[in-house]
Design a protein around this motif. Structure first.
Motif, PDB file in Angstrom:
ATOM      1  N   LYS A  71      43.768  45.398  52.286  1.00 16.85           N
ATOM      2  CA  LYS A  71      43.851  43.943  52.473  1.00 16.85           C
ATOM      3  C   LYS A  71      43.146  43.502  53.768  1.00 16.85           C
ATOM      4  O   LYS A  71      42.614  42.393  53.850  1.00 16.85           O
ATOM      5  CB  LYS A  71      45.331  43.535  52.495  1.00 16.85           C
ATOM      6  N   ASP A 117      38.898  45.698  49.105  1.00 20.18           N
ATOM      7  CA  ASP A 117      39.320  44.391  48.595  1.00 20.18           C
ATOM      8  C   ASP A 117      38.197  43.771  47.757  1.00 20.18           C
ATOM      9  O   ASP A 117      37.132  43.431  48.284  1.00 20.18           O
ATOM     10  CB  ASP A 117      39.674  43.484  49.784  1.00 20.18           C
ATOM     11  N   LEU A 120      37.857  40.913  46.517  1.00 22.41           N
ATOM     12  CA  LEU A 120      37.524  39.507  46.718  1.00 22.41           C
ATOM     13  C   LEU A 120      36.939  39.278  48.115  1.00 22.41           C
ATOM     14  O   LEU A 120      36.725  38.137  48.522  1.00 22.41           O
ATOM     15  CB  LEU A 120      38.777  38.627  46.507  1.00 22.41           C
ATOM     16  N   ASN A 121      36.690  40.377  48.832  1.00 25.88           N
ATOM     17  CA  ASN A 121      36.185  40.295  50.197  1.00 25.88           C
ATOM     18  C   ASN A 121      34.762  40.871  50.238  1.00 25.88           C
ATOM     19  O   ASN A 121      34.566  42.066  50.030  1.00 25.88           O
ATOM     20  CB  ASN A 121      37.141  41.086  51.105  1.00 25.88           C
ATOM     21  N   MET A 151      46.543  38.933  37.415  1.00 25.50           N
ATOM     22  CA  MET A 151      45.397  39.227  38.268  1.00 25.50           C
ATOM     23  C   MET A 151      44.097  39.068  37.482  1.00 25.50           C
ATOM     24  O   MET A 151      43.077  38.643  38.007  1.00 25.50           O
ATOM     25  CB  MET A 151      45.514  40.658  38.804  1.00 25.50           C
ATOM     26  N   ASP A 154      47.845  43.645  47.026  1.00 25.29           N
ATOM     27  CA  ASP A 154      47.981  42.282  46.541  1.00 25.29           C
ATOM     28  C   ASP A 154      46.627  41.607  46.323  1.00 25.29           C
ATOM     29  O   ASP A 154      46.441  40.426  46.647  1.00 25.29           O
ATOM     30  CB  ASP A 154      48.845  41.471  47.536  1.00 25.29           C
ATOM     31  N   THR A 155      45.684  42.383  45.807  1.00 25.38           N
ATOM     32  CA  THR A 155      44.340  41.865  45.506  1.00 25.38           C
ATOM     33  C   THR A 155      43.691  42.829  44.510  1.00 25.38           C
ATOM     34  O   THR A 155      44.059  44.013  44.483  1.00 25.38           O
ATOM     35  CB  THR A 155      43.499  41.778  46.811  1.00 25.38           C
TER      36      THR A 155
END
Ligand code: TXA
Ligand code: MG
Length: 346
Positions: free
Chosen positions: A24, A42, A44-45, A73, A136-137
């Protein structure tokens, strides 16, 4: 950077929470799945994604798979869950299958190699699932090898390739299937297999009337739709030649090739039990991948077999081909790529 290897006996909620936090906050963690080990960051990063490409030495046009642990998700990262995709999810997920769907705006293009579609997979492995939950991703994870090398099926192999390049390696023991997930393109009228794996064409045909296979897999000279399939891949360090033909003729045929070549070349054999037991020559380095008809066993051994010869003093590896039925299609696809489509028909 120091890479922390978490021993299999130290995997618990506390260490997995720590690994999840690491992801995260933009770090990279290698983890087990039921297919091969993944190199996770991650999804989304954008920065984490570029670190993944860098750590593997991977071309940036080769997109990553996003690993999720539930349908909630999934709806975040795809534009639409089509009926075709839903059918696959219901029948095979969690499991060794990846679906391609149009991506949502949340997914950075660094992850998809510039494409408007995204690859998604729900792994069937407790450590992987908990890691996703604690991070959590969605976790972007290619196989945890240096680009072009065989995919790792144990933490020891991950560590060999990636120590010093990533934050953590989670040891979950040996991977169950041993070849990467089946990739199915769900953006066309019928499902198209872009990479064969443990969910076989035959299994997909039980839920769809028509299933296609990307032409590049069956040897046609076209650009594969999965960008990663165009690279020479899974390559051992020595030259490899695939020997193909009828199973019962294999032992004699292999012995003949060995006899003919032995004076000029140091030979390694990546072969079945049947062939290994038949070969009479001395000084031949042999990796026995299991009985000819036990395809599940062969799949789980194949990458270890390809890596086995790397520290042996040999000039050429002769690999024995399998049938192309069931998971045999995945095995033959990896062997063809490892040998650069260099083969002998007996
Ligand atoms: O079993 C697996 O799938 C393993 C474990 C770790 O989950 N992962 C894996 O990832 O094999 P990787 O990066 O080694 O292979 C991903 C493949 C590549 O060939 C890539 O080109 C293809 O998936 N791919 C990813 N996104 C795609 C997309 N949007 N369209 C077509 N192909 C895609
Ligand atoms: Mg890979």
């Amino acid at each position: 950077m120091e890479t922390e290897l978490i021993n299999i006996n130290s995997i618990n909620d506390e260490t997995l929470k720590r690994a999840g936090k690491c992801i995260k906050s933009g770090g990279l963690v290698a983890f087990p799945t039921e297919t091969v080990y993944g190199l996770g960051g991650d999804g989304l990063n954008e920065l984490a994604a570029s670190k993944i490409y860098q750590a593997k030495g991977r071309p940036s046009d080769n997109p990553l798979i996003l690993h999720i642990n539930d349908q909630k998700m999934l709806s975040r990262i795809v534009a639409d869950v089509t009926p075709m995709a839903q059918k696959i999810l219901t029948a095979f997920c969690p499991g060794p299958i990846t679906i391609i769907l149009p991506k949502s705006d949340e997914v950075p293009k660094t992850v998809t190699g510039g494409l408007n579609t995204v690859a998604v997979r729900m792994p069937d492995n407790d450590i992987a699932r908990k890691l996703i939950k604690y991070a959590d991703t969605p976790i972007a994870a290619p196989s945890a090898n240096i680009s072009g090398r065989p995919s790792p099926t144990s933490a020891k192999e991950v560590y060999k390739d990636l120590h010093g390049r990533i934050e953590m390696v989670l040891d979950g023991g040996n991977c169950h299937f041993g070849v990467e997930s089946t990739i199915v393109d769900c953006t066309e009228d019928v499902p198209v297999i872009l990479r064969p794996g443990a969910i076989t064409k035959e299994m997909l045909e039980e839920i769809f009337p028509v299933v296609e296979i990307d032409k590049s897999i069956v040897g046609e000279n076209v650009v594969p739709k999965a960008p990663g399939m165009k690279y020479k891949h899974y390559a051992p360090k020595a030259e490899m030649i695939l020997v193909e033909g009828e199973q019962n003729k294999m032992p004699q045929a292999m012995q003949k090739i060995v006899n003919d070549w032995q004076n000029d070349k140091k030979i390694g054999l990546l072969v079945s039990d049947e062939v290994a037991n038949y070969i009479k020559s001395d000084n031949i380095c042999i990796f026995n991948y299991g009985k000819q008809n036990d395809l599940a066993q062969i799949a789980s051994e194949i990458y270890e077999g390809l890596r086995y010869f790397d520290d042996k003093d040999i000039d050429v590896i002769l690999g024995e081909g399998t049938t192309s039925k069931g998971i045999g299609l995945a095995i033959m696809n990896r062997l063809h790529k490892a040998s650069g489509f260099n083969s002998i028909n007996i």
